[in-house]
Design a protein around this motif. Sequence first.
Motif, mmCIF file in Angstrom:
data_model
loop_
_atom_site.group_PDB
_atom_site.id
_atom_site.type_symbol
_atom_site.label_atom_id
_atom_site.label_comp_id
_atom_site.label_asym_id
_atom_site.label_seq_id
_atom_site.Cartn_x
_atom_site.Cartn_y
_atom_site.Cartn_z
ATOM 1 N N LEU A 60 0.813 -1.211 0.000
ATOM 2 C CA LEU A 60 0.000 0.000 0.000
ATOM 3 C C LEU A 60 0.846 1.260 0.000
ATOM 4 C CD1 LEU A 60 -2.795 -0.991 2.577
ATOM 5 C CD2 LEU A 60 -2.862 -1.158 0.083
ATOM 6 N N TYR A 113 -2.458 9.285 -1.202
ATOM 7 C CA TYR A 113 -2.795 8.682 -2.500
ATOM 8 C C TYR A 113 -3.451 9.708 -3.420
ATOM 9 C CZ TYR A 113 -1.893 3.630 -2.359
ATOM 10 O OH TYR A 113 -1.295 2.393 -2.376
ATOM 11 N N GLU A 148 -8.344 4.131 -9.677
ATOM 12 C CA GLU A 148 -8.820 3.611 -8.397
ATOM 13 C C GLU A 148 -8.341 4.472 -7.240
ATOM 14 O OE1 GLU A 148 -9.284 -0.750 -6.305
ATOM 15 O OE2 GLU A 148 -7.531 -0.352 -7.560
ATOM 16 N N SER A 166 -15.780 0.033 -0.377
ATOM 17 C CA SER A 166 -15.444 -0.665 -1.620
ATOM 18 C C SER A 166 -15.617 0.280 -2.802
ATOM 19 C CB SER A 166 -16.335 -1.894 -1.793
ATOM 20 O OG SER A 166 -17.684 -1.507 -1.789
ATOM 21 N N ALA A 167 -14.912 -0.016 -3.888
ATOM 22 C CA ALA A 167 -14.982 0.819 -5.076
ATOM 23 C C ALA A 167 -16.371 0.728 -5.699
ATOM 24 C CB ALA A 167 -13.915 0.374 -6.078
ATOM 25 N N TYR A 218 -9.712 9.320 -6.309
ATOM 26 C CA TYR A 218 -10.482 8.270 -6.984
ATOM 27 C C TYR A 218 -11.243 8.955 -8.112
ATOM 28 C CZ TYR A 218 -14.381 4.994 -7.672
ATOM 29 O OH TYR A 218 -15.320 4.151 -8.215
ATOM 30 N N LYS A 242 -9.025 4.477 -3.029
ATOM 31 C CA LYS A 242 -9.961 3.401 -2.665
ATOM 32 C C LYS A 242 -9.290 2.032 -2.667
ATOM 33 C CE LYS A 242 -14.477 5.355 -3.122
ATOM 34 N NZ LYS A 242 -15.896 5.003 -3.285
ATOM 35 N N LYS A 243 -8.123 1.957 -3.295
ATOM 36 C CA LYS A 243 -7.361 0.709 -3.247
ATOM 37 C C LYS A 243 -7.031 0.346 -1.796
ATOM 38 C CE LYS A 243 -2.932 -1.307 -4.657
ATOM 39 N NZ LYS A 243 -1.637 -1.072 -5.354
ATOM 40 N N LYS A 296 -9.893 -1.803 -0.043
ATOM 41 C CA LYS A 296 -10.457 -3.005 -0.669
ATOM 42 C C LYS A 296 -10.697 -4.067 0.396
ATOM 43 C CE LYS A 296 -9.273 -3.222 -5.553
ATOM 44 N NZ LYS A 296 -8.492 -3.945 -6.579
#
Length: 471
Positions: free
Chosen positions: A140, A198, A228, A241-242, A201, A231-232, A235
């Motif tokens: 991650l 990150y 993504e 969740s995506a 999204y 949101k990765k 998971k």
Amino acid sequence: MENFISKPYFDLIGEFQFGEAKLNAKWFSNESEHIFDMDEDMLEAFSKYCQSQPAIVNTIKKEEKKNRPPIFYNLSSLQMHANRLYGMTPANVLGFAQALYDKSLITYPRSDSQHLTPGEASWMPVIIKNLGELESYQDLIKGATRDISQDKRYVDSDKVSDHYAIILTEEKVNPLTLPKGEQQIYDLIAKSIIAAHYQDYIYDTTGIIITVAEKFGFRSCGTLVKEEGWKKIYKGLSTNSAEEEIQLPDIKEGEVGTMLSGQIKAGSTNPPSRFSLGDLVKIMCNPAPYCADKEDFKNSELQLGTEATRSGIVSIITKRYVNVSKNLVYMLPEGRVLIEALGENNYLTSVLTSGRMERYLKQIQKGEGSVSSFVKRTEDITKEIVEKLIKDAASWNFVEYAKDIQKAEVVGLCKKCGAPVLERETFYSCSNFKKTNCDFRNKQGCRGKTDQKGEHKEIVYYWSNLFNKGI
């Protein structure tokens, strides 16, 4: 919810073809998303009529959307998220967070801020580096490439009060060595930090409206994930969740096609969802939407409790006035009695009371208000409320609620006379005490009373043991 009346409805899902492309779309109108005024036979006829009429692609709307990574946790947001994911009570979350704080693994847990000052933001490279050395976060961390030091979504001294957001400290630890609850809270805080670093999204949404016979509308919506992004990180966690991808075919406005078939689905309107324990915390943070009139108060002025006290308040009401089953809150008869006894628009039940008191306390803090006036006003109001309750008590009728409460307290039958034995606060006693002077009474107390599932297994087991001993 108590006054809600469910209404049956139908949905008509049409399968359409435009050239080589096929797609499904649901009937809608400007007034409703469902069909309420037709029976199934009429709807079958309506579906066949639509299949005989031309279908035209009326409008196509495509839009790129971006969701930024979530902001950092304060205690309330951490309690809400952990409740949704793991069913933890607010008190559980505070306990686990406090344990992590005592081990110097996270910052002050009772914080009400979700931002950092530049000073705390300077710790981020070290925290990210430490997480990257842990096997569970190594993959991650590779995507945590953004610099947030100048991003006011996360770093803003003006939005930090006494304490900053809840983040990890620079202490190293393998979270797998922690107790399960602490491990889960540590993981949520760690992932909130990683996610902040990150990219966004990014996804495309497409809405297609089809018109049949120039007057009946059918709508189809699609989603295509482009990046993504953060949101990765989440998971496998259902609430994060995506988006489900539904890619619509490439058709153009004005195209003419046909409705090949129609599928009829029956349904009924649902009442508002029951509150979860996490919802109670959320409402306490912002009860304004539940106020018919919030006067001139800002939403932030109407909060109930503080970050440090909300879990305690929730614990009190779950012990005495509501039952929690599968994380959903249900009113107990004791709670209903309390609400009806106080009545509507009572000073004690008004959110505005909290706002007024907080506003005046701030005036005192600034030297613009009088402490003695505040205390005197509180004493006067308390006297007024008590006197009104005494007066209103003459008209109370809680017989049915009392029966429900008594029924809930029964733990077995008396071995002396066969009448129900009731669970009191600190002892068991026979319900026939007043009628027949049955003298059964046990002072051992109510073991197992903290069973949140309401099953009282320990109580029943203890009671059966008393019977077996011939008591």
